[in-house]
Design a protein around this motif. Structure first.
Motif, PDB file in Angstrom:
ATOM      1  N   CYS A  11       0.831  -1.203   0.000  1.00  0.00           N
ATOM      2  CA  CYS A  11       0.000   0.000   0.000  1.00  0.00           C
ATOM      3  C   CYS A  11       0.867   1.255   0.000  1.00  0.00           C
ATOM      4  O   CYS A  11       2.071   1.219   0.236  1.00  0.00           O
ATOM      5  CB  CYS A  11      -0.948   0.000   1.196  1.00  0.00           C
ATOM      6  SG  CYS A  11      -0.157   0.420   2.748  1.00  0.00           S
ATOM      7  N   SER A  12       0.199   2.379  -0.278  1.00  0.00           N
ATOM      8  CA  SER A  12       0.938   3.637  -0.436  1.00  0.00           C
ATOM      9  C   SER A  12       1.590   4.078   0.879  1.00  0.00           C
ATOM     10  O   SER A  12       2.590   4.795   0.873  1.00  0.00           O
ATOM     11  CB  SER A  12      -0.004   4.722  -0.943  1.00  0.00           C
ATOM     12  OG  SER A  12      -1.138   4.808  -0.098  1.00  0.00           O
ATOM     13  N   ILE A  13       1.024   3.642   2.018  1.00  0.00           N
ATOM     14  CA  ILE A  13       1.612   4.028   3.308  1.00  0.00           C
ATOM     15  C   ILE A  13       2.885   3.222   3.562  1.00  0.00           C
ATOM     16  O   ILE A  13       3.928   3.771   3.915  1.00  0.00           O
ATOM     17  CB  ILE A  13       0.583   3.847   4.451  1.00  0.00           C
ATOM     18  CG1 ILE A  13      -0.607   4.784   4.217  1.00  0.00           C
ATOM     19  CG2 ILE A  13       1.219   4.104   5.809  1.00  0.00           C
ATOM     20  CD1 ILE A  13      -1.771   4.589   5.169  1.00  0.00           C
ATOM     21  N   CYS A  14       2.802   1.892   3.372  1.00  0.00           N
ATOM     22  CA  CYS A  14       3.962   1.036   3.624  1.00  0.00           C
ATOM     23  C   CYS A  14       5.126   1.362   2.684  1.00  0.00           C
ATOM     24  O   CYS A  14       6.289   1.241   3.058  1.00  0.00           O
ATOM     25  CB  CYS A  14       3.584  -0.434   3.457  1.00  0.00           C
ATOM     26  SG  CYS A  14       2.640  -1.068   4.844  1.00  0.00           S
ATOM     27  N   ASN A  51      -8.981  11.108   2.630  1.00  0.00           N
ATOM     28  CA  ASN A  51      -7.868  10.690   1.802  1.00  0.00           C
ATOM     29  C   ASN A  51      -7.867   9.170   1.704  1.00  0.00           C
ATOM     30  O   ASN A  51      -7.385   8.487   2.593  1.00  0.00           O
ATOM     31  CB  ASN A  51      -6.578  11.200   2.446  1.00  0.00           C
ATOM     32  CG  ASN A  51      -5.531  11.428   1.409  1.00  0.00           C
ATOM     33  OD1 ASN A  51      -5.717  11.029   0.257  1.00  0.00           O
ATOM     34  ND2 ASN A  51      -4.438  12.035   1.806  1.00  0.00           N
ATOM     35  N   ILE A  52      -8.412   8.645   0.627  1.00  0.00           N
ATOM     36  CA  ILE A  52      -8.514   7.188   0.495  1.00  0.00           C
ATOM     37  C   ILE A  52      -7.270   6.666  -0.220  1.00  0.00           C
ATOM     38  O   ILE A  52      -6.933   7.149  -1.299  1.00  0.00           O
ATOM     39  CB  ILE A  52      -9.799   6.809  -0.270  1.00  0.00           C
ATOM     40  CG1 ILE A  52     -11.008   7.371   0.467  1.00  0.00           C
ATOM     41  CG2 ILE A  52      -9.920   5.298  -0.414  1.00  0.00           C
ATOM     42  CD1 ILE A  52     -12.291   7.296  -0.297  1.00  0.00           C
ATOM     43  N   PRO A  53      -6.571   5.692   0.375  1.00  0.00           N
ATOM     44  CA  PRO A  53      -5.300   5.261  -0.192  1.00  0.00           C
ATOM     45  C   PRO A  53      -5.433   4.402  -1.451  1.00  0.00           C
ATOM     46  O   PRO A  53      -4.438   3.928  -1.964  1.00  0.00           O
ATOM     47  CB  PRO A  53      -4.664   4.461   0.947  1.00  0.00           C
ATOM     48  CG  PRO A  53      -5.814   3.971   1.737  1.00  0.00           C
ATOM     49  CD  PRO A  53      -6.888   4.989   1.625  1.00  0.00           C
ATOM     50  N   SER A  54      -6.650   4.173  -1.926  1.00  0.00           N
ATOM     51  CA  SER A  54      -6.801   3.350  -3.120  1.00  0.00           C
ATOM     52  C   SER A  54      -7.616   4.107  -4.163  1.00  0.00           C
ATOM     53  O   SER A  54      -8.724   4.574  -3.892  1.00  0.00           O
ATOM     54  CB  SER A  54      -7.499   2.044  -2.767  1.00  0.00           C
ATOM     55  OG  SER A  54      -8.107   1.498  -3.908  1.00  0.00           O
TER      56      SER A  54
END
Lengths: 206, 206
Positions: A70-73, B2-5
């Motif tokens: 995911c974008s956070i990791c 803010n949706i990460p997908s």
């Protein structure tokens, strides 16, 4: 309700399967789509299908993701030494919206609940222990923050996790329970107020 | 939010275009679909697409229909000498649910509203006049019931239709305005109460 069209009836049945949407609302939504241009319905149907088919879960934190990680990791800006453990994806979004947390997440996928038949093995607990145990130099995990619901199940899960993680010698903390910001003392329930006294924060310089 | 997908974000954007559904509810629905089996999402998307693409409008009464003529117009049991004029499809469903009307319908597709730029030519008025004028022996229209909203626009439309239809010598009536069944007199608004006195129903035998 007797809908004279099988097509609309099917659509209403499917829409009303969604949580919080009854037959009447479903019919209103269906008739709204009929009034709109066809492209709107197509875009909606396509977005739903694509989301369901193509969504992936991050292999590290089990958050929703468009790719393997995911974008956070995969972000370089996040502090990889702190992991915040949450129940589900919505909690990640909620915490992200506060802009107060710069670490990584770990999505458990639920909490331990004997009544609903959810034991530790149903949750992503082993992968959390594994993540926490990995010693990768500078990025090795220093703290695990438990951010679970303040319910019986949430507390049970927190307790279980704390026990497991303490065995590994990792610092474990939990988010504070207390009076909500803007809340008035006299309207706060006794349990919350009692807890906020027990877990009071020291202001004096030690 | 803010949706990460991107996939979920697209779905949320499309769902929140529906009336009465905001971003938060849309996200809840999207996450619900993700938790469910894939077949549910597919069934929903298919039902919506099929409904929008295959729906037809009855060539006689402009009601929704799965074929050229709707089930009401093509039914042999309905009284073809009475036509009830309504604003839209939902009104047909509402009246059908009362089980008090056995005639046919005519869906105008709205009411005359100068503010919204809807004039008589935007509505299915000419086809109503045509239907009313047709003299097909036993089935020729004897009465037109106007069942429009009790608003300024509804009343204007009723007045316009009554004028046009009276020219053709057809009996025109409108549904009664008055106190709702189960309503208490003292809580009824003045306008409704005033109207219900003016349009009182004669009980004595004449």
């Amino acid at each position: 309700m007797n809908i004279p069209s099988k097509l609309i009836e099917d659509a209403v049945t499917e829409i009303s399967r969604l949580p919080g949407i009854g037959k009447k609302t479903a019919l209103r939504l269906a008739l709204h789509l009929l009034k709109q241009n066809e492209v709107h319905t197509e875009a909606l149907a396509l977005a739903l299908t694509r989301m369901r088919q193509e969504i992936q879960y991050c292999k590290t934190c089990h958050n929703i993701s468009d790719g393997e990680e995911c974008s956070i990791c995969s972000s370089m800006r996040r502090d990889k030494t702190v992991i915040c453990v949450v129940e589900d994806i919505r909690d990640v979004l909620a915490i992200e919206n506060t802009n107060q947390f710069q670490g990584l997440y770990h999505v458990l996928g639920g909490v331990i609940s004997p009544i609903q038949g959810i034991g530790p093995e149903e949750l992503k607990i082993e992968s959390l222990i594994e993540r926490a145990s990995q010693n990768s130099g500078e990025d090795s995990v220093k703290e695990i923050i438990l951010a679970l619901s303040a319910t019986m199940e949430g507390d049970t899960t927190s307790f279980y996790l704390a026990k497991r993680l303490n065995e590994k010698g990792i610092k474990v903390s939990t988010i504070a329970r207390g009076i909500p910001v803007g809340g008035e003392l006299e309207y706060t329930d006794e349990v919350t107020l009692g807890r906020s006294i027990l877990t009071r924060i020291n202001y004096s310089s030690e």
